[in-house]
Design a protein around this motif. Structure first.
Motif, short mmCIF file in Angstrom:
data_model
loop_
_atom_site.label_atom_id
_atom_site.label_comp_id
_atom_site.label_asym_id
_atom_site.label_seq_id
_atom_site.Cartn_x
_atom_site.Cartn_y
_atom_site.Cartn_z
N ALA A 207 -7.63 2.30 -5.23
CA ALA A 207 -8.92 3.00 -5.37
C ALA A 207 -8.76 4.49 -5.09
O ALA A 207 -9.41 5.32 -5.74
CB ALA A 207 -9.94 2.39 -4.42
N LEU A 208 -7.90 4.84 -4.14
CA LEU A 208 -7.79 6.24 -3.72
C LEU A 208 -6.97 7.09 -4.68
O LEU A 208 -7.23 8.28 -4.82
CB LEU A 208 -7.17 6.32 -2.32
N GLU A 209 -5.95 6.48 -5.32
CA GLU A 209 -5.08 7.36 -6.10
C GLU A 209 -4.95 7.01 -7.58
O GLU A 209 -4.06 7.52 -8.24
CB GLU A 209 -3.69 7.48 -5.45
N SER A 210 -5.84 6.17 -8.07
CA SER A 210 -5.77 5.89 -9.51
C SER A 210 -7.16 5.53 -10.03
O SER A 210 -8.10 5.34 -9.26
CB SER A 210 -4.81 4.72 -9.78
N ASP A 211 -7.26 5.43 -11.35
CA ASP A 211 -8.50 4.96 -11.97
C ASP A 211 -8.42 3.46 -12.24
O ASP A 211 -9.30 2.90 -12.90
CB ASP A 211 -8.75 5.71 -13.29
N PHE A 212 -7.36 2.81 -11.76
CA PHE A 212 -7.23 1.37 -11.95
C PHE A 212 -8.10 0.63 -10.93
O PHE A 212 -8.52 1.20 -9.92
CB PHE A 212 -5.78 0.93 -11.77
N GLY B 213 0.77 -1.24 0.00
CA GLY B 213 0.00 0.00 0.00
C GLY B 213 0.80 1.28 0.00
O GLY B 213 0.40 2.25 0.65
N ALA B 214 1.91 1.32 -0.72
CA ALA B 214 2.61 2.60 -0.91
C ALA B 214 2.03 3.29 -2.14
O ALA B 214 1.34 2.67 -2.96
CB ALA B 214 4.11 2.37 -1.07
N SER B 215 2.34 4.55 -2.27
CA SER B 215 1.87 5.31 -3.40
C SER B 215 2.48 4.75 -4.69
O SER B 215 3.65 4.35 -4.72
CB SER B 215 2.32 6.77 -3.20
N GLY B 216 1.68 4.71 -5.76
CA GLY B 216 2.22 4.32 -7.06
C GLY B 216 1.87 2.92 -7.52
O GLY B 216 2.73 2.21 -8.06
N PRO B 217 0.60 2.50 -7.39
CA PRO B 217 0.22 1.19 -7.94
C PRO B 217 0.39 1.15 -9.46
O PRO B 217 0.42 0.08 -10.07
CB PRO B 217 -1.25 1.04 -7.53
N HIS B 218 0.54 2.34 -10.06
CA HIS B 218 0.75 2.44 -11.51
C HIS B 218 1.96 1.60 -11.94
O HIS B 218 1.96 0.99 -13.02
CB HIS B 218 1.00 3.91 -11.90
N TYR B 219 2.99 1.58 -11.09
CA TYR B 219 4.18 0.78 -11.41
C TYR B 219 3.83 -0.70 -11.46
O TYR B 219 4.34 -1.45 -12.30
CB TYR B 219 5.28 0.99 -10.36
N ALA B 220 2.98 -1.11 -10.54
CA ALA B 220 2.60 -2.53 -10.48
C ALA B 220 1.77 -2.91 -11.72
O ALA B 220 1.91 -4.02 -12.24
CB ALA B 220 1.81 -2.81 -9.21
N VAL B 221 0.93 -1.99 -12.17
CA VAL B 221 0.15 -2.26 -13.38
C VAL B 221 1.10 -2.45 -14.56
O VAL B 221 0.96 -3.41 -15.34
CB VAL B 221 -0.85 -1.10 -13.67
N ALA B 222 2.09 -1.56 -14.68
CA ALA B 222 3.05 -1.66 -15.79
C ALA B 222 3.84 -2.97 -15.72
O ALA B 222 4.05 -3.65 -16.74
CB ALA B 222 4.00 -0.47 -15.78
#
Ligand code: FMN
Length: 187
Positions: A46-51, A11-20
């Motif tokens: 849920a809180l910081e992305s549209d993923f 739960g750190a900021s940046g799940p975008h990296y995990a998606v990539a």
């Protein structure tokens, strides 16, 4: 047997990296991708992305529940070619640095270190307190690679996606996984 990679998302900021990472790893037929998502990761997505979590999980060969400490990654006899914790919260860093195998992510990381396998921690926090820095040192001394989620600008990113893919590519480089997610310096 295809190479197995274990991706744990905390739960750190940046799940975008995990998606990539999930997209890149899941698209290869020479790899098995195993994924564990922490409860906090689900909230942060849920809180910081549209993923949604499914944007990560749908790329997995198998998904393991964070609470299931009897899942295959909990045992050293379950072989893999590397574990990535991305992004890695300071809470999970602390648990890993201190051998706290209290959930499947922390247990799998502990096992990865004890088996002498590759463990990449994509830590994310700023500023760092002394506890964070000491925990990074302890994890590094135990054999983990610390790859902070600190974007570079030398490749002149034009978009957030460029920045995300650059870091994702550098993470895969750590595991020796060929990728064309970014343009290398000098190319
Ligand atoms: C929106 C949001 C962003 C967060 N970003 C960070 C962060 O960048 N780094 C960090 O260490 N914790 C961050 N946290 C706190 C962690 O989610 C929290 O410490 C959690 O207990 C981590 O649990 P886990 O390691 O099991 O996923 C964030 C929490 C929220 C709600």
């Amino acid at each position: 047997m295809p190479k197995r990679i274990l991706l744990a998302v905390t739960g750190a900021s940046g799940p975008h990296y995990a998606v990539a990472l999930a997209r890149a790893l899941g698209s290869r037929n020479d790899l098995e991708l195993h994924i564990i998502l922490s409860e906090a990761a689900r909230q942060v997505i849920a809180l910081e992305s549209d993923f949604t979590p499914d944007d990560i999980l749908r790329h997995a060969t198998a998904v393991h529940d964070e609470k299931n400490i009897a899942a295959p990654p909990a045992s050293g006899s379950w072989q893999h070619a590397g574990m990535i914790v991305c992004p890695c919260s300071m809470a999970s860093l602390a648990a890993i640095a201190h051998g706290m195998g209290t959930n499947l992510i922390h247990r799998a990381a502990d096992v990865t270190l004890k088996e002498g396998r590759k463990l990449v921690l994509v830590t994310r926090e700023t500023p760092l307190n002394l506890i964070h820095i000491k925990n990074m040192l302890a994890a590094k001394e135990a054999g983990a690679d610390i790859v902070p989620a600190s974007p570079g600008f030398y490749h002149r990113p034009k978009s957030i996606e460029d920045m995300v893919n650059h870091l994702a590519g550098r993470i895969l480089d750590q595991l020796g996984i060929e990728n064309a997610l970014f343009t290398r310096w000098g190319e």
